[in-house]
Design an enzyme around this catalytic site. Structure first.
Site, PDB file in Angstrom:
ATOM      1  N   LYS A 184      19.173 -16.100  25.934  1.00 32.79           N
ATOM      2  CA  LYS A 184      19.249 -17.385  26.643  1.00 32.79           C
ATOM      3  C   LYS A 184      18.071 -17.557  27.574  1.00 32.79           C
ATOM      4  O   LYS A 184      17.629 -18.656  27.846  1.00 32.79           O
ATOM      5  CB  LYS A 184      20.490 -17.433  27.529  1.00 32.79           C
ATOM      6  CG  LYS A 184      21.797 -17.249  26.844  1.00 32.79           C
ATOM      7  CD  LYS A 184      22.904 -17.467  27.879  1.00 32.79           C
ATOM      8  CE  LYS A 184      24.152 -16.701  27.533  1.00 32.79           C
ATOM      9  NZ  LYS A 184      24.273 -15.428  28.239  1.00 32.79           N
ATOM     10  N   LYS A 223      14.893  -9.517  21.271  1.00 37.75           N
ATOM     11  CA  LYS A 223      16.253 -10.032  21.079  1.00 37.75           C
ATOM     12  C   LYS A 223      16.297 -11.543  21.322  1.00 37.75           C
ATOM     13  O   LYS A 223      15.632 -12.037  22.243  1.00 37.75           O
ATOM     14  CB  LYS A 223      17.146  -9.315  22.105  1.00 37.75           C
ATOM     15  CG  LYS A 223      18.611  -9.568  21.997  1.00 37.75           C
ATOM     16  CD  LYS A 223      19.353  -8.826  23.114  1.00 37.75           C
ATOM     17  CE  LYS A 223      19.420  -9.657  24.369  1.00 37.75           C
ATOM     18  NZ  LYS A 223      20.721  -9.759  25.003  1.00 37.75           N
ATOM     19  N   LYS A 269      15.496  -6.188  32.565  1.00 41.57           N
ATOM     20  CA  LYS A 269      15.652  -7.411  33.368  1.00 41.57           C
ATOM     21  C   LYS A 269      14.915  -7.318  34.694  1.00 41.57           C
ATOM     22  O   LYS A 269      14.430  -8.328  35.202  1.00 41.57           O
ATOM     23  CB  LYS A 269      17.134  -7.723  33.584  1.00 41.57           C
ATOM     24  CG  LYS A 269      17.807  -8.121  32.273  1.00 41.57           C
ATOM     25  CD  LYS A 269      19.025  -8.987  32.440  1.00 41.57           C
ATOM     26  CE  LYS A 269      19.451  -9.519  31.077  1.00 41.57           C
ATOM     27  NZ  LYS A 269      20.623 -10.326  31.076  1.00 41.57           N
TER      28      LYS A 269
HETATM   29  N1  AQP Z   1      20.557 -11.505  20.270  1.00 42.72           N
HETATM   30  C1  AQP Z   1      21.816 -11.107  20.229  1.00 42.72           C
HETATM   31  N2  AQP Z   1      22.354 -10.622  19.079  1.00 42.72           N
HETATM   32  C2  AQP Z   1      23.661 -10.219  19.017  1.00 42.72           C
HETATM   33  N3  AQP Z   1      24.490 -10.282  20.080  1.00 42.72           N
HETATM   34  C3  AQP Z   1      23.996 -10.780  21.239  1.00 42.72           C
HETATM   35  N4  AQP Z   1      24.538 -10.985  22.449  1.00 42.72           N
HETATM   36  C4  AQP Z   1      23.612 -11.503  23.290  1.00 42.72           C
HETATM   37  N5  AQP Z   1      22.447 -11.645  22.661  1.00 42.72           N
HETATM   38  C5  AQP Z   1      22.647 -11.215  21.379  1.00 42.72           C
HETATM   39  C6  AQP Z   1      25.928 -10.688  22.762  1.00 42.72           C
HETATM   40  O1  AQP Z   1      26.497 -11.844  23.359  1.00 42.72           O
HETATM   41  C7  AQP Z   1      27.470 -11.427  24.304  1.00 42.72           C
HETATM   42  C8  AQP Z   1      27.266 -12.146  25.594  1.00 42.72           C
HETATM   43  O2  AQP Z   1      26.048 -11.814  26.185  1.00 42.72           O
HETATM   44  P1  AQP Z   1      25.789 -12.184  27.690  1.00 42.72           P
HETATM   45  O3  AQP Z   1      25.596 -13.614  27.851  1.00 42.72           O
HETATM   46  O4  AQP Z   1      26.849 -11.642  28.534  1.00 42.72           O
HETATM   47  O5  AQP Z   1      24.503 -11.426  28.087  1.00 42.72           O
HETATM   48  P2  AQP Z   1      23.234 -11.009  27.319  1.00 42.72           P
HETATM   49  O6  AQP Z   1      23.569  -9.914  26.359  1.00 42.72           O
HETATM   50  O7  AQP Z   1      22.258 -10.675  28.358  1.00 42.72           O
HETATM   51  O8  AQP Z   1      22.837 -12.327  26.502  1.00 42.72           O
HETATM   52  P3  AQP Z   1      21.496 -13.086  26.553  1.00 42.72           P
HETATM   53  O9  AQP Z   1      21.553 -14.244  25.658  1.00 42.72           O
HETATM   54  O10 AQP Z   1      20.361 -12.147  26.347  1.00 42.72           O
HETATM   55  O11 AQP Z   1      21.497 -13.668  28.020  1.00 42.72           O
HETATM   56  P4  AQP Z   1      20.420 -13.554  29.140  1.00 42.72           P
HETATM   57  O12 AQP Z   1      19.157 -14.075  28.555  1.00 42.72           O
HETATM   58  O13 AQP Z   1      20.998 -14.416  30.226  1.00 42.72           O
HETATM   59  O14 AQP Z   1      20.341 -12.121  29.515  1.00 42.72           O
HETATM   60  C9  AQP Z   1      27.368  -9.913  24.442  1.00 42.72           C
HETATM   61  O15 AQP Z   1      28.395  -9.316  23.673  1.00 42.72           O
HETATM   62  C10 AQP Z   1      26.038  -9.602  23.826  1.00 42.72           C
HETATM   63  O16 AQP Z   1      26.002  -8.315  23.246  1.00 42.72           O
END
Ligand code: AQP
Length: 362
Positions: free
Chosen positions: A228, A225, A129
């Site tokens: 969002k 991955k 990040k």
């Molecule tokens: N691609 C993924 N596959 C499986 N699990 C996922 N999670 C996120 N992306 C995937 C799981 O969703 C939960 C919440 O995640 P988060 O919003 O707290 O943060 P993150 O992991 O950083 O999710 P994003 O979508 O990638 O958000 P951004 O882009 O804002 O960083 C967690 O249990 C995570 O494992």
């Protein structure tokens, strides 16, 4: 709600000597997507049947990467709506937003003084990040895993359903709990606050990472991955996408020229094919092997059509319910307020114990 997520979960490992409690959170940083749903929310829903569950919209985490976010209140309500629309029952379990329970930030400070710089330097999510401009990343982004440890341990949670990407943070949570238990072992014993086999104060929480879609990948690039924050909306299926949008995104999803293999081994080196098969299996409550049994040897076009039908059938009702719920912000806010009160009733005595153990006068 007619929709029941179909998740075959192995029995979570028992953490001895303490109430078996689930905690997990999701950041309100944008549209929730299929990765969040299959990696986390489906498990949140399933665990309600067997555990006391605490589910949190982690708004304090949401400002670590981008601190000015005019959309934040709306996004907090949307994540809450997704929890409820997917089947989380806020009357039986706890749903709240993190910043309403001030003990999260308080415990995180104590953990900032326990976690070692060397531990945090190894966190791959920070490296991803922060990217190349590390010097410009916020201190909050660096300390993110310490706040996450506080979120979980503030409820002395024993189980944490998460996607594969959070595994390293869970290991850090266990390291922080272990160091706290060891460093303050004498005080914990003197105060009679130890639990379980180790007589430590905090249990060592078990991650729940299982199923065919623990790491859902981008629809545009099987090496990345689904996220969002990916600038391309075509990289993900959002929980509030309508049927036409889901169909269009899946039609455009990257694949390769070969037909689908008949066995799982044939998915090796074919990340996009593996991703789509994993998504199908997770949505159908089945396995990759079973999906390939049905579709192996066929072309992607037919498989993508079947996947579209399945995704629309499973996600359609959730998106529809989310829209209804977000149209009533007063209701969502009442759920969060009530959840925060009940969360505080668990968290406050635990934070008081921590203060006594550390030696703060109160
Ligand atoms: N691609 C993924 N596959 C499986 N699990 C996922 N999670 C996120 N992306 C995937 C799981 O969703 C939960 C919440 O995640 P988060 O919003 O707290 O943060 P993150 O992991 O950083 O999710 P994003 O979508 O990638 O958000 P951004 O882009 O804002 O960083 C967690 O249990 C995570 O494992």
């Amino acid at each position: 709600m007619s929709y029941e997520p179909q998740l075959e979960m192995a029995e979570p490992k028992l953490v001895p000597g303490i109430t078996q409690r689930v905690f997990s959170g999701i950041q309100p940083t944008g549209n929730l997507h299929l990765g969040n749903y299959l990696g986390a929310i489906v498990k949140f829903v399933a665990l309600q049947a067997t555990h006391e569950c605490v589910y949190c919209v982690v708004d304090e985490h949401a400002i670590t990467a981008q601190h000015v976010q005019p959309e934040l209140p709306q996004q907090i309500r949307e994540v809450t709506a997704a929890f409820l629309a997917a089947g989380i029952d806020p009357a039986k379990h706890i749903v709240f937003n993190q910043s309403r329970v001030h003990q999260h930030a308080e415990l995180a400070w104590v953990f900032n003084c326990i976690a070692r710089l060397g531990w945090l330097n190894r966190m791959t999510q920070f490296k991803d990040k922060a990217g190349k401009d590390r010097e410009n990343a916020s201190l909050g982004l660096y300390a993110y895993p310490s706040l996450m440890a506080a979120d979980i341990l503030l409820y002395r949670a024993t189980h944490v359903p998460v996607g594969e990407d959070q595994k390293q943070h869970l290991e850090l949570t266990r390291d922080i709990a272990t160091k706290f238990n060891n460093d303050f072992g004498g005080r914990i014993a003197d105060l009679g606050l130890g639990v379980g086999e180790t007589n430590g104060y905090f249990p060592l929480p078990e991650p729940i990472i299982q199923g065919p879609a623990t790491r859902v990948m981008s629809l545009r690039d099987g090496a990345k991955k689904m996220s969002k924050s990916d600038p391309s909306d075509y990289s993900r299926i959002n929980l509030n996408d309508d049927g036409d949008t889901i169909a269009q995104k899946l039609r455009k999803a990257k694949t390769d020229p070969e037909p689908l293999p008949s066995e799982e081994k044939g998915l090796e080196g074919r990340p996009e094919a593996e991703n789509l098969v994993g998504i199908y299996a997770a949505l159908a409550g089945s396995s990759k092997a079973a999906v390939l049994g049905d579709f192996g040897g066929g072309q992607f076009s037919a498989f993508k059509q079947a996947l579209t039908d399945l995704a629309v059938e499973k996600l359609g009702p959730i998106g529809k319910r989310m829209k209804e719920l977000t149209a009533d912000p007063a209701y969502i806010d009442s759920v969060l307020r009530d959840g925060a009160e009940r969360a505080t009733a668990i968290a406050a005595p635990i934070m008081n114990d921590v203060k006594d153990i550390v030696g703060f006068l109160r």
